[in-house]
Design an enzyme around this catalytic site. Structure first.
Site, PDB file in Angstrom:
ATOM      1  N   PHE A  34       0.859  -1.180   0.000  1.00 31.20           N
ATOM      2  CA  PHE A  34       0.000   0.000   0.000  1.00 31.20           C
ATOM      3  C   PHE A  34       0.902   1.239   0.000  1.00 31.20           C
ATOM      4  O   PHE A  34       1.836   1.335   0.797  1.00 31.20           O
ATOM      5  CB  PHE A  34      -0.893  -0.025   1.242  1.00 31.20           C
ATOM      6  CG  PHE A  34      -1.987   0.997   1.224  1.00 31.20           C
ATOM      7  CD1 PHE A  34      -3.154   0.761   0.516  1.00 31.20           C
ATOM      8  CD2 PHE A  34      -1.861   2.188   1.915  1.00 31.20           C
ATOM      9  CE1 PHE A  34      -4.172   1.703   0.504  1.00 31.20           C
ATOM     10  CE2 PHE A  34      -2.883   3.139   1.906  1.00 31.20           C
ATOM     11  CZ  PHE A  34      -4.033   2.884   1.195  1.00 31.20           C
ATOM     12  N   ASP A  77       2.186  -4.810   8.659  1.00 31.59           N
ATOM     13  CA  ASP A  77       0.979  -3.991   8.556  1.00 31.59           C
ATOM     14  C   ASP A  77      -0.212  -4.941   8.476  1.00 31.59           C
ATOM     15  O   ASP A  77      -0.313  -5.754   7.545  1.00 31.59           O
ATOM     16  CB  ASP A  77       1.072  -3.107   7.303  1.00 31.59           C
ATOM     17  CG  ASP A  77      -0.078  -2.105   7.217  1.00 31.59           C
ATOM     18  OD1 ASP A  77      -1.168  -2.409   7.746  1.00 31.59           O
ATOM     19  OD2 ASP A  77       0.109  -1.027   6.607  1.00 31.59           O
ATOM     20  N   TYR A  86     -10.738   1.251  10.606  1.00 27.22           N
ATOM     21  CA  TYR A  86     -11.975   1.514   9.852  1.00 27.22           C
ATOM     22  C   TYR A  86     -12.307   0.461   8.813  1.00 27.22           C
ATOM     23  O   TYR A  86     -13.292   0.573   8.117  1.00 27.22           O
ATOM     24  CB  TYR A  86     -11.928   2.904   9.197  1.00 27.22           C
ATOM     25  CG  TYR A  86     -10.727   3.215   8.328  1.00 27.22           C
ATOM     26  CD1 TYR A  86     -10.639   2.713   7.033  1.00 27.22           C
ATOM     27  CD2 TYR A  86      -9.694   4.018   8.803  1.00 27.22           C
ATOM     28  CE1 TYR A  86      -9.537   3.004   6.245  1.00 27.22           C
ATOM     29  CE2 TYR A  86      -8.590   4.310   8.013  1.00 27.22           C
ATOM     30  CZ  TYR A  86      -8.512   3.796   6.729  1.00 27.22           C
ATOM     31  OH  TYR A  86      -7.429   4.088   5.953  1.00 27.22           O
ATOM     32  N   LYS A  87     -11.473  -0.571   8.704  1.00 32.23           N
ATOM     33  CA  LYS A  87     -11.759  -1.626   7.722  1.00 32.23           C
ATOM     34  C   LYS A  87     -12.542  -2.747   8.406  1.00 32.23           C
ATOM     35  O   LYS A  87     -13.706  -2.564   8.738  1.00 32.23           O
ATOM     36  CB  LYS A  87     -10.449  -2.093   7.088  1.00 32.23           C
ATOM     37  CG  LYS A  87      -9.819  -0.988   6.227  1.00 32.23           C
ATOM     38  CD  LYS A  87      -8.425  -1.315   5.750  1.00 32.23           C
ATOM     39  CE  LYS A  87      -7.905  -0.178   4.859  1.00 32.23           C
ATOM     40  NZ  LYS A  87      -6.452  -0.140   4.780  1.00 32.23           N
ATOM     41  N   ARG A 117     -12.328  -5.086  -7.121  1.00 27.32           N
ATOM     42  CA  ARG A 117     -12.002  -5.703  -5.837  1.00 27.32           C
ATOM     43  C   ARG A 117     -13.270  -5.918  -5.016  1.00 27.32           C
ATOM     44  O   ARG A 117     -14.103  -5.025  -4.885  1.00 27.32           O
ATOM     45  CB  ARG A 117     -11.024  -4.813  -5.069  1.00 27.32           C
ATOM     46  CG  ARG A 117     -10.549  -5.426  -3.770  1.00 27.32           C
ATOM     47  CD  ARG A 117      -9.495  -4.571  -3.103  1.00 27.32           C
ATOM     48  NE  ARG A 117     -10.094  -3.403  -2.458  1.00 27.32           N
ATOM     49  CZ  ARG A 117      -9.481  -2.665  -1.539  1.00 27.32           C
ATOM     50  NH1 ARG A 117      -8.240  -2.948  -1.172  1.00 27.32           N
ATOM     51  NH2 ARG A 117     -10.076  -1.637  -0.999  1.00 27.32           N
TER      52      ARG A 117
END
Ligand code: PLP
Length: 414
Positions: free
Chosen positions: A128, A199, A224-225, A373
């Site tokens: 990312f 991560d 928040y995921k 995705r």
């Protein structure tokens, strides 16, 4: 040829699903199939009331006294400990603070200080971007000649030499969904004398993780995921206890001080993991995050993983059956043990196809340059919905609606 999958088969899976009841604990709009909980988790139904309560009764009525009487001052460690249980950390090894990006900065700088004679940070080229950008910024700031060495996922083993200070990897790749073997790579990094920083943005709450048994040094992750903490929810970090005393935080803020309220002119790091706190925590955001984390803790991560593997497997089988892998080619590893809780397909016109899909109520996302995705969040996504999602996708591809001009217009956030 094997018998084809029917919607009735998926309805049967829903009836037999042991975690199905959690769906009722989330608020999702009618007519939406939400396959994007890996980007922004859905809202737990309890969140609005809990946030309102904190606003009205704690902030509104008890005002500044709330830091003590409502435990605001301990909230970062309290929620941190809860997230710690989700990733196999021990008490006092995790804290909630800042964003993932900021926590990466804190952890990378700590890792470089622990390996003063080494100058290389290894990461994956397809990591990312914020992870890579943060490393670049830190290197610029340090001016000590550090370098960021970017490698392909399959080449990591061969590139960890004795000049490597830290190996920084995302456990589940945000784009491809590929999952690394945390234990094996951590062992390898240690064998070469490097610090291992994971991560867990696409892992915490999505796949079983045990930072203790994998002997991980540092980790960061996202609120928040899969943790359903709300937009921009604070992130978390993990520091193995053996390293805590050796870290002098580079972001040495007052709430990471050993004694914030004696207001000393000079920094002394706090006792343990609390030294990684920086400034005043966002209480309202943390309140929302705690609701999401509590809900996640009620479920068993093993049961969620079992359902997630079943969901990714059945979704991909449906894509093959209804559309064909010659049209949508699977970028995610096809072996379930090699992937997280998402599937990605490459398709030349992925952007307008995803816009058209979202218009029909199936929310996934697009990742540049050509990826469709789909995230699978077993807490609130059912099996029959997967049938419907693939049917709608098939339709859009077949009738060409995706090619309408309005679907080609780019938005700021993809
Ligand atoms: C989502 C994500 C982030 C997000 O970072 P923030 O600073 O919290 O916005 C970081 N790293 C990875 C791998 C991610 O997937």
């Amino acid at each position: 040829m094997s018998k084809s999958i029917t919607r009735a088969d998926l309805e049967a899976l829903d009836r037999a699903d042991p975690v199905r009841a959690f769906r009722n604990r989330f608020t999702l709009p009618e007519g939406v199939i939400y396959l994007d909980g890996n980007s922004l988790g859905a809202m737990p139904s309890a969140t609005p009331n809990r946030v309102t309560e904190v606003v009205e009764a704690e902030w509104g009525r008890d005002l500044i006294r709330s830091w003590n009487i409502h435990g605001w001052i301990d909230i970062q460690k309290r929620i941190g400990a809860k997230i710690g249980r989700l990733i196999g950390a021990e008490e006092g090894e995790t804290i909630v603070a800042d964003s993932t990006s900021v926590n990466l900065f804190k952890m990378l700088s700590a890792a470089l200080e622990l390996r003063p004679d080494r100058r290389v940070i290894i990461s994956e080229r397809s990591n990312f971007p914020t992870d890579l950008y943060i490393a670049e910024g830190l290197i610029r700031q340090l001016k000590l000649g550090h370098g960021l060495r970017l490698v392909e996922a399959d080449d990591i083993d061969g590139t960890i030499g004795d000049d490597v200070a830290v190996v920084m990897l995302t456990h589940v790749n945000y784009r491809t969904g590929r999952m690394h073997d945390m234990q094996r790579i951590t062992e390898l990094a240690h064998a070469r004398g490097a610090i291992m920083l994971w991560d867990l943005a696409h892992s915490a709450g999505a796949v079983p993780v045990n930072v203790t048994s994998a002997n991980v040094d540092f980790a960061v992750g996202c609120g928040y995921k899969y943790l359903n903490g709300g937009p921009g929810a604070p992130a978390f970090l993990y520091v193995a206890r053996r390293h805590q005393a050796g870290i002098t935080p580079v972001l040495s803020g007052w709430l990471g001080h050993a004694s914030p309220f004696t207001f000393e002119p000079s920094y002394r790091p706090g006792e343990g993991i609390e030294r990684l706190a920086v400034g005043a925590p966002p209480i309202l955001s943390l309140t929302a995050l705690e609701v999401g984390v509590d809900l996640m803790l009620e479920a068993s991560i093993d049961a969620l993983r079992t359902k997630s593997v079943a969901q990714t497997s059945v979704f991909d089988a449906l894509v093959e059956q209804e559309i064909g892998h010659d049209v949508l080619s699977l970028v995610t590893p096809s072996a379930p043990e090699m992937r997280g809780s998402q599937l990605c397909y490459s398709y030349g016109d992925a952007w307008p196809v995803m816009r058209a899909l979202i218009d029909r109520g199936v929310i996934g996302d697009f990742r540049a340059p050509d990826i469709l995705r789909f995230g699978f969040t077993p807490l609130y996504v059912g099996f029959a919905e997967l049938w419907d999602a693939v049917a709608i996708l098939k339709n859009i591809l077949a009738d060409g609606t995706w090619d309408r001009p309005e679907y080609h217009a780019r938005a700021k956030v993809t």
